[in-house]
Design an enzyme around this catalytic site. Structure first.
Site, PDB file in Angstrom:
ATOM      1  N   ASP A 179       0.569  -1.384  -0.053  1.00  8.48           N
ATOM      2  CA  ASP A 179      -0.093  -0.208   0.388  1.00  8.48           C
ATOM      3  C   ASP A 179       1.188   1.337   0.283  1.00  8.48           C
ATOM      4  O   ASP A 179       1.431   1.890  -0.638  1.00  8.48           O
ATOM      5  CB  ASP A 179      -1.098   0.005   1.188  1.00  8.48           C
ATOM      6  N   PHE A 209     -10.471  -0.286  -0.061  1.00  2.00           N
ATOM      7  CA  PHE A 209     -10.242  -0.717   0.672  1.00  2.00           C
ATOM      8  C   PHE A 209     -11.022  -2.154   0.506  1.00  2.00           C
ATOM      9  O   PHE A 209     -12.330  -2.547   0.802  1.00  2.00           O
ATOM     10  CB  PHE A 209     -11.099  -0.265   2.214  1.00  2.00           C
ATOM     11  N   VAL A 210     -10.034  -2.893   0.501  1.00  2.59           N
ATOM     12  CA  VAL A 210     -10.113  -4.768  -0.236  1.00  2.59           C
ATOM     13  C   VAL A 210      -9.646  -5.226   1.554  1.00  2.59           C
ATOM     14  O   VAL A 210      -9.033  -5.160   1.678  1.00  2.59           O
ATOM     15  CB  VAL A 210      -9.330  -4.991  -1.228  1.00  2.59           C
ATOM     16  N   ASP A 259      -7.297  -7.906   5.969  1.00  2.00           N
ATOM     17  CA  ASP A 259      -8.512  -7.873   7.372  1.00  2.00           C
ATOM     18  C   ASP A 259      -8.834  -6.285   7.047  1.00  2.00           C
ATOM     19  O   ASP A 259      -8.608  -5.214   6.587  1.00  2.00           O
ATOM     20  CB  ASP A 259      -8.139  -8.609   8.443  1.00  2.00           C
TER      21      ASP A 259
HETATM   22  C1  PRP Z   1      -0.796  -4.850   6.229  1.00  3.85           C
HETATM   23  C2  PRP Z   1      -0.688  -5.643   4.925  1.00  3.85           C
HETATM   24  C3  PRP Z   1       0.616  -5.457   4.651  1.00  3.85           C
HETATM   25  C4  PRP Z   1       1.477  -3.711   5.081  1.00  3.85           C
HETATM   26  C5  PRP Z   1       1.146  -2.611   3.648  1.00  3.85           C
HETATM   27  O1  PRP Z   1      -0.648  -5.383   7.468  1.00  3.85           O
HETATM   28  O2  PRP Z   1      -0.737  -6.992   5.511  1.00  3.85           O
HETATM   29  O3  PRP Z   1       1.875  -5.589   5.474  1.00  3.85           O
HETATM   30  O4  PRP Z   1      -0.366  -3.400   5.416  1.00  3.85           O
HETATM   31  O5  PRP Z   1       1.194  -1.885   3.736  1.00  3.85           O
HETATM   32  P1  PRP Z   1       1.761  -0.222   3.839  1.00  3.85           P
HETATM   33  O6  PRP Z   1       2.425  -1.034   1.900  1.00  3.85           O
HETATM   34  O7  PRP Z   1       1.193   0.791   3.577  1.00  3.85           O
HETATM   35  O8  PRP Z   1       3.173  -0.724   4.930  1.00  3.85           O
HETATM   36  P2  PRP Z   1      -1.069  -4.743   8.827  1.00  3.85           P
HETATM   37  O9  PRP Z   1      -0.154  -4.261   9.304  1.00  3.85           O
HETATM   38  O10 PRP Z   1      -2.191  -4.336   8.449  1.00  3.85           O
HETATM   39  O11 PRP Z   1      -0.746  -5.787   9.765  1.00  3.85           O
HETATM   40  P3  PRP Z   1      -1.996  -7.415   9.509  1.00  3.85           P
HETATM   41  O12 PRP Z   1      -1.017  -8.498   8.354  1.00  3.85           O
HETATM   42  O13 PRP Z   1      -1.893  -8.252  10.267  1.00  3.85           O
HETATM   43  O14 PRP Z   1      -3.057  -6.640   8.897  1.00  3.85           O
END
Ligand code: PRP
Length: 217
Positions: free
Chosen positions: A141, A190-191, A197
């Site tokens: 992201d 928002f996927v 999740d």
């Molecule tokens: C989410 C996803 C990636 C990260 C990407 O993790 O799994 O690891 O965000 O976002 P970014 O490119 O903006 O850094 P999250 O912190 O939500 O934890 P999770 O994997 O436990 O859901």
């Protein structure tokens, strides 16, 4: 616009627009997936069959690229678990010496926007010095998480460090980060599902769907 056409239009990569349905997705499959989706899901962006077909492609490509590299495949908890489980089983033939590891990385908590601060810790004791590391992400992201992890493994002495991500939202980047292997670029919606999740919900959905705004407003 019909739901199927909306789902197709949401895909950024032109070759995946449903003039052509996603590989492996028959019209009956796509329609039944949309009709049966979770009540909090606004639209199905990537049906199960499209994900399966793309993951199989990635698995075969990675297996060929890492055939003689004894790769350490490292999944980010928790989001990448579902993708990684399917991806490693799609690596045919399996690269000899392949190992699986996990790293905890979290930057969102229960929010919908990254905090920018990435907390990370390895789950296992594996020494990756001199190893070829393939980091598995569910989504890139802002790019902050992937960049932090790639830098961490490079600093730890990995022989090479590459990134495979199921999804990427290029328009959300705040740091330079392009996955070496990518499943699907997606628009800034928002996927959830297939490991992704919102507040720990929806990870077990077998497809990628757009969450209704009222569920996180
Ligand atoms: C989410 C996803 C990636 C990260 C990407 O993790 O799994 O690891 O965000 O976002 P970014 O490119 O903006 O850094 P999250 O912190 O939500 O934890 P999770 O994997 O436990 O859901």
């Amino acid at each position: 616009m019909p739901a199927l056409a909306r789902a197709a239009a949401a895909l950024v990569r032109p070759s995946l627009r449903l003039t052509a349905r996603p590989a492996g997705c028959t019209r009956r499959h796509c329609l039944s997936t949309v009709a049966q989706h979770h009540p909090h899901i606004q639209e199905v962006l990537l049906p199960k069959q499209a994900i399966e077909a793309r993951v199989n492609e990635l698995g075969r490509q990675i297996a060929a690229d890492y055939a003689d590299k004894r790769p350490v495949v490292i999944g980010t908890l928790k989001g990448a678990v579902v993708f990684m489980a399917d991806l490693v089983r799609a690596m045919e033939p399996p690269p000899p010496g392949l190992e699986l590891e996990f790293v905890r990385a979290s930057s969102y908590g229960a929010a919908t926007v990254s905090s920018g601060k990435v907390d990370l810790s390895m789950v296992g004791p594996t020494d990756i010095k001199g190893r070829h590391v393939l980091l598995v992400e569910d989504i890139v992201d802002s790019g902050c998480t992937a960049v932090a992890l790639l830098e961490h493994f490079a600093t730890a002495g990995a022989a090479s460090v590459k990134l495979v991500s199921l999804l990427s939202k290029p328009e959300r980047r705040t740091v330079t980060c392009e996955p070496h292997y990518l499943g699907f670029p997606v628009e800034d919606k928002f996927v959830v599902g297939y490991g992704l999740d919102y507040a720990e919900q929806y990870r077990s959905l077998p497809y990628i769907g757009v969450l209704k705004p009222e569920c996180y407003a």
